[in-house]
Design a protein around this motif. Structure first.
Motif, mmCIF file in Angstrom:
data_model
loop_
_atom_site.group_PDB
_atom_site.id
_atom_site.type_symbol
_atom_site.label_atom_id
_atom_site.label_comp_id
_atom_site.label_asym_id
_atom_site.label_seq_id
_atom_site.Cartn_x
_atom_site.Cartn_y
_atom_site.Cartn_z
ATOM 1 N N ILE A 75 1.873 -9.964 5.347
ATOM 2 C CA ILE A 75 2.792 -9.082 3.818
ATOM 3 C C ILE A 75 1.932 -8.323 3.349
ATOM 4 O O ILE A 75 2.848 -6.872 3.300
ATOM 5 C CB ILE A 75 2.368 -10.714 2.998
ATOM 6 N N ALA A 76 -0.246 -7.708 3.077
ATOM 7 C CA ALA A 76 -0.142 -6.503 2.541
ATOM 8 C C ALA A 76 0.112 -5.571 3.292
ATOM 9 O O ALA A 76 0.636 -4.136 2.957
ATOM 10 C CB ALA A 76 -1.701 -7.064 2.359
ATOM 11 N N THR A 77 -0.444 -5.563 4.537
ATOM 12 C CA THR A 77 -0.353 -4.515 6.055
ATOM 13 C C THR A 77 1.457 -4.274 5.969
ATOM 14 O O THR A 77 1.409 -3.020 5.919
ATOM 15 C CB THR A 77 -0.405 -5.336 6.533
ATOM 16 N N THR A 78 1.884 -4.840 6.057
ATOM 17 C CA THR A 78 3.722 -4.711 5.907
ATOM 18 C C THR A 78 4.650 -4.500 5.099
ATOM 19 O O THR A 78 5.219 -3.020 4.543
ATOM 20 C CB THR A 78 4.774 -5.913 6.071
ATOM 21 N N PHE A 79 4.013 -4.758 4.066
ATOM 22 C CA PHE A 79 4.064 -3.701 2.648
ATOM 23 C C PHE A 79 3.656 -2.079 2.547
ATOM 24 O O PHE A 79 4.364 -1.501 2.060
ATOM 25 C CB PHE A 79 3.582 -4.499 0.919
#
Length: 300
Positions: free
Chosen positions: A277-281
Motif C-alpha cells: 500500500i505504501a509503495t503504491t501510494f
C-alpha cells in the motif's frame, strides 16, 4: 481508505505511522456509509453492501484478485499484494514434496497405529510441471530448482519466464506433461481457467503427485476422482477449493490419497500488505503506474 478483513486493524495501525495524511476507517463488515465515505478500499473480498459501490483505488490484501475482477467497472485502479508470498509458496510446495518423499504422513499414521514400519526414502522428483508462470509460480520454480528439480512452466502463450527451465504454451500441454512426476497448479480463477485441469490434463499423467495452490475452480473434481481411481494421480495435495471452507460432505475429506490444507500455502502478512500500500501510494503521488497494478481486462 476503508479496510476490512483479518489484517484490517494491524494494517491500519501501521499505516497511521507511514501515511499519516491518509484517513483510515476499519470495518469488519462495511456498510453503505463506509463505502460512500471511502475513495480507496483494501481487503481480501469485495464489500457486500446494497446500492452502488465504486472506488478510485482498490488494493487486494492477497495475490488473488478473482473476487474483484467481476467489479472491474467499479474500480479505477486495482493493485495486489505480492511481498514474500512467492518464497513462502515455494517453501510450502517443497515441504509437500519432501513429506511425500520421506513418507512423513505414512509415519504419522503408523505412529497412530503403534506400528514400527521403516520405509526407504524416495528421491525428490527430477521433473515438475507448473501451470502458470506468474510471480507466485516463479517462487515455486525457484524453490524446486535449488533442489535440482527441472521445472517446466505452462502459460497461455509459451512466453519465456525467469526461474523456469522450459516453458510451453497451453496448446502443447500434452508435450509439457510428458514424463511429469509432479504437477503443480498456480493458476488464477477466471472464466478461461474454470475446470481447465480436466480429464484431458489429468489423463495424460502417469503415477503423478498433483498439487493445487492456485484456485479451486480450475480443477474438475470428477476428473480428479477418476485420476486417483485409475492411478494416473497417486497423491493430491489441495490447498484451495472452489467453495471455502470445504463442505463437510465433500468426498475429498475421506480419500486416503488426498491431503487437504485450509488455504495456507502463502498467507499474506501485515508487512506484505503495508509495504504494498505504501509503495503504491508513493507511486501514484508521483504519477507513476504502480508495478503491482492488475490488468483487469487480462484477468477477466
Amino acid at each position: 481508505m476503508l479496510l476490512s478483513g483479518r489484517l484490517g486493524q494491524p494494517v491500519a495501525v501501521a499505516l497511521a505511522d507511514l501515511l499519516p495524511q491518509v484517513s483510515v476507517r476499519v470495518r469488519e463488515h462495511p456498510d453503505s456509509d463506509d463505502v460512500g465515505w471511502a475513495q480507496a478500499y483494501t481487503g481480501f473480498m469485495w464489500p457486500q453492501v446494497p446500492g452502488p459501490v465504486a472506488f478510485e483505488w482498490v488494493h487486494a490484501m492477497g495475490a488473488g484478485v478473482d473476487d474483484f475482477v467481476d467489479h472491474s467497472s467499479q474500480i479505477g485502479l486495482l493493485t495486489r499484494t505480492i511481498g514474500g508470498m512467492p518464497e513462502r509458496m515455494g517453501t510450502f510446495v517443497l515441504a509437500l514434496l519432501l513429506d511425500h518423499a520421506h513418507h512423513l504422513t505414512a509415519y504419522a499414521e503408523a505412529q497412530r497405529r503403534r506400528q514400527w514400519r521403516p520405509l526407504g526414502p524416495a528421491p525428490l522428483p527430477s521433473r515438475a510441471v507448473v501451470l502458470g508462470t506468474g510471480q507466485i509460480a516463479s517462487g515455486i520454480a525457484r524453490a524446486l530448482g535449488l533442489h535440482g528439480v527441472h521445472v517446466t512452466g505452462v502459460n497461455r502463450s509459451g512466453r519465456l519466464a525467469s526461474d523456469f527451465d522450459t516453458v510451453y504454451p497451453w496448446r502443447d500441454i500434452d508435450a509439457a506433461l510428458d514424463g511429469c512426476q509432479v504437477l503443480i497448479s498456480a493458476l488464477p480463477a477466471s472464466p478461461a481457467t474454470k475446470g481447465i485441469i480436466s480429464d484431458t490434463v489429468l489423463g495424460s499423467l502417469r503415477e503423478t503427485q498433483f498439487i493445487n495452490v492456485g484456485r479451486g475452480s480450475t480443477v474438475d473434481l470428477s476428473a480428479l476422482q477418476s485420476a486417483l481411481t485409475r492411478g494416473s494421480v497417486v497423491q493430491a495435495d489441495l490447498d484451495v477449493f472452489e467453495v471455502e471452507p470445504l463442505e463437510a460432505a465433500s468426498w475429498l475429506w475421506a480419500h486416503p490419497q488426498v491431503r487437504i490444507t485450509p488455504h495456507v500455502g502463502a498467507l499474506s502478512t501485515v508487512d506484505d500488505v503495508v509495504e504494498a500500500i505504501a509503495t503504491t501510494f508513493a507511486e501514484l503521488a508521483r504519477g507513476v503506474r504502480p508495478p503491482l497494478h492488475v490488468d483487469l481486462e487480462g484477468e477477466g
